[in-house]
Scaffold this motif. Sequence first.
Motif, PDB file in Angstrom:
ATOM      1  N   TRP A 140     -11.243  -5.472   1.748  1.00 28.53           N
ATOM      2  CA  TRP A 140     -10.330  -6.252   0.963  1.00 28.53           C
ATOM      3  C   TRP A 140     -11.620  -7.210   0.416  1.00 28.53           C
ATOM      4  CZ3 TRP A 140      -5.115  -6.245   0.439  1.00 28.53           C
ATOM      5  CH2 TRP A 140      -4.412  -5.679   1.144  1.00 28.53           C
ATOM      6  N   SER A 141     -12.523  -7.387   0.168  1.00 29.80           N
ATOM      7  CA  SER A 141     -12.996  -7.856  -0.284  1.00 29.80           C
ATOM      8  C   SER A 141     -12.477  -7.974  -1.773  1.00 29.80           C
ATOM      9  CB  SER A 141     -14.923  -7.267  -0.201  1.00 29.80           C
ATOM     10  OG  SER A 141     -15.204  -7.112   0.425  1.00 29.80           O
ATOM     11  N   LYS A 142     -14.098  -9.069  -2.361  1.00 32.23           N
ATOM     12  CA  LYS A 142     -13.078  -9.696  -3.611  1.00 32.23           C
ATOM     13  C   LYS A 142     -13.167  -8.745  -4.625  1.00 32.23           C
ATOM     14  CE  LYS A 142     -17.175 -12.569  -4.720  1.00 32.23           C
ATOM     15  NZ  LYS A 142     -17.469 -13.736  -5.245  1.00 32.23           N
ATOM     16  N   GLU A 143     -14.320  -7.466  -4.588  1.00 34.76           N
ATOM     17  CA  GLU A 143     -13.999  -7.137  -5.939  1.00 34.76           C
ATOM     18  C   GLU A 143     -13.155  -5.438  -5.600  1.00 34.76           C
ATOM     19  OE1 GLU A 143     -17.537  -5.588  -2.688  1.00 34.76           O
ATOM     20  OE2 GLU A 143     -16.581  -7.099  -3.381  1.00 34.76           O
ATOM     21  N   THR A 145     -10.319  -4.757  -6.196  1.00 33.91           N
ATOM     22  CA  THR A 145      -9.235  -5.121  -6.646  1.00 33.91           C
ATOM     23  C   THR A 145      -7.961  -4.651  -6.539  1.00 33.91           C
ATOM     24  OG1 THR A 145     -10.095  -4.129  -8.782  1.00 33.91           O
ATOM     25  CG2 THR A 145     -10.493  -6.561  -8.038  1.00 33.91           C
ATOM     26  N   THR A 146      -7.004  -4.532  -7.304  1.00 34.07           N
ATOM     27  CA  THR A 146      -5.822  -3.435  -7.089  1.00 34.07           C
ATOM     28  C   THR A 146      -6.121  -2.479  -7.649  1.00 34.07           C
ATOM     29  OG1 THR A 146      -4.310  -5.441  -7.847  1.00 34.07           O
ATOM     30  CG2 THR A 146      -3.316  -3.026  -7.562  1.00 34.07           C
ATOM     31  N   TRP A 147      -6.759  -2.190  -8.403  1.00 27.67           N
ATOM     32  CA  TRP A 147      -6.795   0.042  -8.319  1.00 27.67           C
ATOM     33  C   TRP A 147      -8.084  -0.010  -7.953  1.00 27.67           C
ATOM     34  CZ3 TRP A 147      -5.995   4.077 -10.116  1.00 27.67           C
ATOM     35  CH2 TRP A 147      -6.795   4.565 -10.432  1.00 27.67           C
ATOM     36  N   ARG A 149      -7.822  -0.644  -4.088  1.00 22.25           N
ATOM     37  CA  ARG A 149      -7.137   0.208  -3.042  1.00 22.25           C
ATOM     38  C   ARG A 149      -6.336   1.402  -3.237  1.00 22.25           C
ATOM     39  NH1 ARG A 149      -7.552  -6.057  -2.779  1.00 22.25           N
ATOM     40  NH2 ARG A 149      -5.034  -6.241  -3.836  1.00 22.25           N
ATOM     41  N   LYS A 326     -20.554  -3.773  -5.435  1.00 21.47           N
ATOM     42  CA  LYS A 326     -20.456  -4.617  -6.527  1.00 21.47           C
ATOM     43  C   LYS A 326     -20.869  -3.970  -7.414  1.00 21.47           C
ATOM     44  CE  LYS A 326     -18.998  -8.419  -8.873  1.00 21.47           C
ATOM     45  NZ  LYS A 326     -20.106  -8.254  -9.724  1.00 21.47           N
TER      46      LYS A 326
END
Length: 435
Positions: A140-143, A145-147, A149, A326
């Motif tokens: 759940w790190s900021k990189e 994102t929705t895709w 996950r 990232k």
Amino acid sequence: MQYLSQIIFAIVLITAIVLFAKAVGKVSRNIKLGKPFDRTDNPGERWKTMFMVAIGQSKMVKRPFAGVLHIFVYAGFIIINIEVLEILIDGVAGTHRILSFLGPLYTFLINCFEYLAVAVALSCAIFLIRRNIGKLKRFWSKEMTTWPRTDANIILTTEILLMTAFLTLDASDTLIQRATNSSYAGFAVSNSLVWILQGTSLSGLEFIEHFCWWFHIIGILAFLNYIPYSKHFHILLAFPNVYYSNLNPKGEFTNLASVTREVKLMLDPSSVPPDAAAAPPERFGAKDIFDLSRIQLMNAYSCTECGRCTSSCPANQTGKLLSPRKIMMDTRDRMEEVGRNMDKNGGTFVDDGKSLLFDHITAEEVWACTSCNACVEECPVDIDPLSIIVDLRRFLVMEQSAAPQELALMMNNVENNGAPWQFPASDRLNWTSGV
């Protein structure tokens, strides 16, 4: 009707293979945008490393819980796909369980496949829970994102559905066989599931069997074509990626050949033959993917976004922007961006005014790295984010003189004084006399 089914299957199979080959061709083209890099030395050690790391999963089990579950999924992917061979033959030839002539060996193999199918389904379910309910920090790190996950959830859910279809196929087939042969034994796991289908008519069982058969094989072919567009491409690239990994001691930096030559000429002009002059490099370090090596670009496509590198990165742990994961994701995104540019322009890249550095990765991320190699040590498939970071730093220093102030001062002192300190070599022993 049987021939029609065979024709449809052949068309689906050929289409899937052609589309997969086309997608892999694009990935190969993107990797070849990098510079050639010879890393074919010490083949014996490379084969040994590939066997231990890629095949033996030696680095995965450093985190035992996730490592063991991954081994179940990995073994299931490798071994259960032997069963796909039978499905392909049956689909093309119009037969049913063509390999059953193997007798007890066939029964043993299918039993093993079924136990593995259960292990794979349970492992994927646990992975889904850890990601979406347990919300493990590194997922759940900021990189992430929705895709990223969603991509992981698609892969895990697909695995569960494919294993469920396989077991349901065997269970329905068992009841169909028992309709004409009451002594038919069936297989280990699916035997325990037949109660779910009890009371279903013979035509209903045949429909379920055919549906699961088609769902299973089309699901596998669809998944095959999804792989080149997802992080799951590591299941194919992990092997060459580990084989071509860096075998030198960690922390050993490479030298630019052009710089090494200039230093040798400066120290001893006779050490380099006059006719050995080489064309100057187009760029020192790397600004874009064209400046990286093909091995570094293959690293990016091999990344499964597991986040072990980032979770062990001391810079990331202290709140700095750097995330080795990232770095690899950004490198892959830039390759895809360049690839789309080439597709749009007839196979030729048209300058888009963008680059890997600055437009995807910031200088702040690059300078946050401590060069400790923790990310390289942790990666289960020997990806080397540090090598990309070092090349990006080289560009900043050697092309743009854009090093942080403290580092620039230190380098100037080394150049002028032969040491990092701001006083000449003649004054170094002044402290002995109290000066």
